[in-house]
Structure formats: structure tokens, C-alpha cells
Design a protein around this motif. Structure first.
Motif, short mmCIF file in Angstrom:
data_model
loop_
_atom_site.label_atom_id
_atom_site.label_comp_id
_atom_site.label_asym_id
_atom_site.label_seq_id
_atom_site.Cartn_x
_atom_site.Cartn_y
_atom_site.Cartn_z
N GLN A 124 0.93 -1.24 0.11
CA GLN A 124 0.09 -0.01 -0.02
C GLN A 124 0.95 1.31 -0.15
O GLN A 124 2.04 1.20 0.85
CB GLN A 124 -0.99 -0.14 1.14
N LEU A 134 0.49 -5.08 3.89
CA LEU A 134 -1.00 -5.86 3.82
C LEU A 134 -0.64 -7.40 4.22
O LEU A 134 0.22 -7.89 3.39
CB LEU A 134 -1.51 -5.69 2.50
N LYS A 135 -1.41 -7.85 4.81
CA LYS A 135 -1.24 -9.40 4.98
C LYS A 135 -1.74 -10.12 3.63
O LYS A 135 -3.05 -10.05 3.80
CB LYS A 135 -2.06 -9.84 6.19
N ARG A 136 -0.98 -10.82 2.87
CA ARG A 136 -1.53 -11.47 1.98
C ARG A 136 -2.76 -12.41 2.32
O ARG A 136 -3.73 -12.55 1.51
CB ARG A 136 -0.53 -12.24 1.05
N GLU A 175 -5.16 -11.92 4.36
CA GLU A 175 -6.49 -11.29 4.63
C GLU A 175 -6.81 -10.50 3.09
O GLU A 175 -8.08 -9.77 3.15
CB GLU A 175 -6.36 -9.87 5.44
N LEU A 176 -6.20 -10.90 2.06
CA LEU A 176 -6.52 -10.05 0.87
C LEU A 176 -7.16 -10.97 -0.06
O LEU A 176 -6.87 -12.07 -0.20
CB LEU A 176 -5.43 -9.56 0.23
N TYR A 211 -10.39 -7.20 -1.83
CA TYR A 211 -11.32 -6.67 -0.36
C TYR A 211 -10.25 -7.37 0.71
O TYR A 211 -9.48 -8.29 0.43
CB TYR A 211 -12.46 -7.27 -0.45
N GLN A 212 -10.47 -6.68 1.79
CA GLN A 212 -9.74 -7.07 3.00
C GLN A 212 -10.74 -7.87 3.93
O GLN A 212 -12.08 -7.38 4.12
CB GLN A 212 -9.00 -6.12 3.74
N SER A 213 -10.31 -9.20 4.15
CA SER A 213 -11.07 -9.68 5.33
C SER A 213 -10.40 -10.35 6.59
O SER A 213 -9.42 -11.22 6.20
CB SER A 213 -12.11 -11.00 4.56
N LYS A 214 -10.61 -9.92 7.63
CA LYS A 214 -9.81 -10.65 8.75
C LYS A 214 -10.03 -12.06 9.01
O LYS A 214 -9.27 -12.82 9.50
CB LYS A 214 -10.13 -9.76 10.05
N LEU A 228 -10.24 -1.42 0.42
CA LEU A 228 -9.18 -0.87 -0.07
C LEU A 228 -9.14 -0.04 -1.24
O LEU A 228 -9.86 -0.53 -2.13
CB LEU A 228 -8.21 -2.33 -0.33
#
Lengths: 231, 231
Positions: A143, A154-156, A158-159, B142-145, B154
Motif C-alpha cells: 500500500q 498488507l497481510k496477503r 487477508e486479501l 477486498y480485505q477480510s480479517k 482498500l
């Protein structure tokens, strides 16, 4: 009732062909017709709304008739952006829509979506407010706020990369489009984005690498070789 | 002095070939040799360190001699992860390194990197602490925890997909690897990630779609067709 909105409004072609990619003939059949077949034959789909530039509507109708696509209940004009086209498709859907209806928004240029993805999306939109098929992101994504230096990691894991069809509870999703400004619709990058931003709960379902969007000549070749393997 | 570390330690092959992809012959020449040519002929590169599994070192040496690659100054063993391989390459680089040296870390399976990207990375690592070529992200990400529901949006305009070669001020970058735990090295997804996390300023330079990493059969076909166009 579950209505599929098939987006065929794009007019550009990165392939340098004589027509938009969704109307290119592959083995004598337009790409959009492969897409129609899937929704026509899917037992959970009741209606199809086609968003298409007026000058291509005759072409679409002709091939829909040729291949026995009987679920088409309406045509909507293409908008100035993808999300505007969706809004036009929603307006057309509204004519017959009930309170619990689900809308399934798909790209005509994704002719390899599976029955399972469609079913999963419908179930997801029933249990949440909406559902989107996703695949994992292969790139290492960084980012940058200023476009010059990395500003955060960014944590891959979580993407997720969004695919189509994205599915929503029709009434809620349509209402958002009526409430927001035209500018906001124009700035929407993904059809789940505007839903999430306005409070809809969007779940993810498993997409597939195979559910590719045909954009480049290489994508077209991949589609052709998959067809040859299937037929 | 500018040292290129060429990573050729991967042993897997998603292509089902008899050898790792970087050693596949294309027009009679291993992919890694196309990569060597670029760094051998680049006037800003002084040395090349090759990270390679021991059993492939003879193969690499044989082809390096055949194609006149004279800048190779050392070989380092492959590590258990990509970042461990980088650490091994850094240790080998350290034998000849000065305080202001730059290290340029590239994948043997990216044989289409341009001279300009390499020069830009060297300049970037001189002006900042490191530089990374990037391309824009085409997917809607998109981000998903929790991996189930979307948890945040994002901005696509702020997302960049990292490519190689990533370049760094050698001493700073090497020191980080000596300071951190083995686990942290193993969990690093991108070589700029560990640098950024430990305070190095990383700038971005323009990468290229053409600078692809050959991973699949389709990538290999793309490389072959580009070669045919070039030769």
C-alpha cells in the motif's frame, strides 16, 4: 425470485477486435451466449435482465433466440460506468421484484462461471445481505498513500480478489443506488464495495481461477482451449 | 558496487516438467541464462551472486560459461524459503561488499526484466534505502480479517503489486537479516516487506507487465512468443 443481471454494456476492446469482447464469436457462438446458457440452465435462476448498448440489442436477441434463452425478461441500457450499468439493470429488475428477491450480477465476459458459484452466491446473499466469489491474491501487494513510497504492509492472507457474480438482497441494494449521488455510483470500483460502504454485510464464497473475465487475447485463447477440452 | 543476487533455488515445478522452471530450455537456452544476459550486459551491475540448489550448480556453471557470463562472483545454497535464500545470497555478497554497496535481488524466472527497471531500482535504492518495481493491481481487492466477511475496503489506487528486482542498501538490509529471528525470515512474503518493517524507506519504481515471473505453462508460452517477436 432470483434475477441475474448480465452486464454486456462494455463497448471497448483491448483486443483490437471489431466488436466488444462479449460479442466475439468462439466456435461460431458469441461469448455472451455461453454465459446465457449457464444462467438459462441453472434451476435457481428465474429471470435474466441484460444490460447492453442499444446498438447491440438486436444481436443479443437474435442469438438468445437461436440458443433458446427464454428467461430474459428485459433489457436495460448501458451506463457510463459499470456501476451505472448495474443501476440501470436494477431499475429494470424492479419492475417485477418482490421484497425477498435476490439479484445476481454477472459479466457477460465471464462465460466459465460454475453452477456451484452461482448457487453459493444465492445462498450467501440469503444468509447475509450479499455474497461475492473471491480467489486469493497471488501478488505481494503493498500500500502506498502517495504512489511513491510504501506506506503500509498488507497481510496477503487477508486479501481477496473479487470476481463475479456478486449477489445481493435486491431491495436493500437497489435502495442504496437510489439514495447516493451519481458521483458515488461512478466512483465505485466493485459492486460489493458500494454495498459494504452502506452497511450491507457481504460474505465471501469460493470463486475459481477458471471463472476468468475475458479481457485480453491470452484470456480468449485460454477460453478456447478450455472449450476444446470440455467439448 | 552493485551486486545482483539471482534467485534460482526453487525446486518445485507447477508445470509438471522434469526440472525447476528456471532451468527449462527455451530455444535451447535455459531461462536463467536469458536472465543472466541482462545483468551481464548491464553497465551498472558489477557482480552476480547465484543462489542455487547444489545439485543444479554444475548446470548453471556450464551454461554461464557457454554464454560468456563473467560477472558471477559466487554461489550460495538455496534456503528453505525465498527469504532464507536471499539471506544466503547476502552472506555471499558480504565477502566483497563495501559500505555504500547496493544489492539487486532478482528471480531467475523473470527473464524479461528491462535495463531501465534495473537502473531505476539502483537509483531508487541510492536515493531511498530500497526500491521495488511495481505494477498496478488489476483485481478489485477486498480485505477480510476472518476469511468469511468483508471487513474493510482498500482503495485500488493505493495498491501496488510488487515485482523483482528489489534493491537495497546492502549493509542495512543485511544487518536486518542478522538481527531478526529465523522465524521472521521464514514468514516474510516479499523482500521489501522485511526491509519496510524494520524502518528502511522503500520507494517504488515503474515495473512492467512484461517483466513476468514464469510460473505456469501459459507464462512459458507468453515468454516463447515474446522471444519470437524479439528475435
Amino acid at each position: 425470485m432470483n434475477t441475474a443481471i448480465i452486464l454486456a454494456g462494455g463497448v471497448g476492446s483491448r483486443m483490437g477486435a471489431d466488436r466488444p469482447k462479449q460479442f466475439l464469436l468462439v466456435q461460431g457462438k458469441p461469448i455472451i451466449s455461453y454465459c446465457f446458457d449457464i444462467f438459462q440452465n441453472h434451476c435457481e435462476i428465474d429471470n435474466i435482465v441484460v444490460v447492453v448498448d442499444e446498438k447491440w440489442q438486436d444481436f443479443v436477441e437474435e442469438y438468445a433466440e437461436k440458443y433458446g434463452v427464454t428467461k430474459i425478461c428485459g433489457y436495460a441500457p448501458a451506463g457510463k460506468t459499470r456501476q451505472h450499468s448495474i443501476f440501470n439493470g436494477l431499475k429494470c429488475t424492479d419492475k417485477n421484484a418482490g421484497d425477498t428477491d435476490i439479484v445476481i450480477i454477472h459479466d457477460a465476459a465471464r462465460p466459465l462461471v460454475s453452477d456451484k458459484i452461482i448457487s453459493d452466491c444465492i445462498r450467501g446473499a440469503t444468509e447475509c445481505d450479499g455474497a461475492m466469489p473471491v480467489i486469493s491474491v497471488k501478488d505481494t501487494v503493498y500500500q502506498s498513500k502517495d504512489g511513491k513510497n510504501i506506506s503500509s504492509l498488507l497481510k496477503r492472507s487477508e486479501l481477496f480478489a473479487g470476481q463475479a457474480p456478486e449477489s445481493f438482497k435486491f431491495k436493500k441494494y437497489y435502495q442504496i443506488h437510489k439514495d447516493v449521488t451519481d458521483d458515488e455510483i461512478g466512483l465505485t470500483a466493485g459492486s460489493s464495495e458500494i454495498a459494504y460502504r452502506h452497511g450491507m454485510e457481504i460474505c465471501m464464497v469460493n470463486g475459481s481461477e477458471r471463472n476468468l473475465k475475458i479481457t485480453t487475447v491470452e484470456d480468449l485463447e485460454t477460453f478456447e482451449s478450455i472449450l476444446k477440452g470440455v467439448n
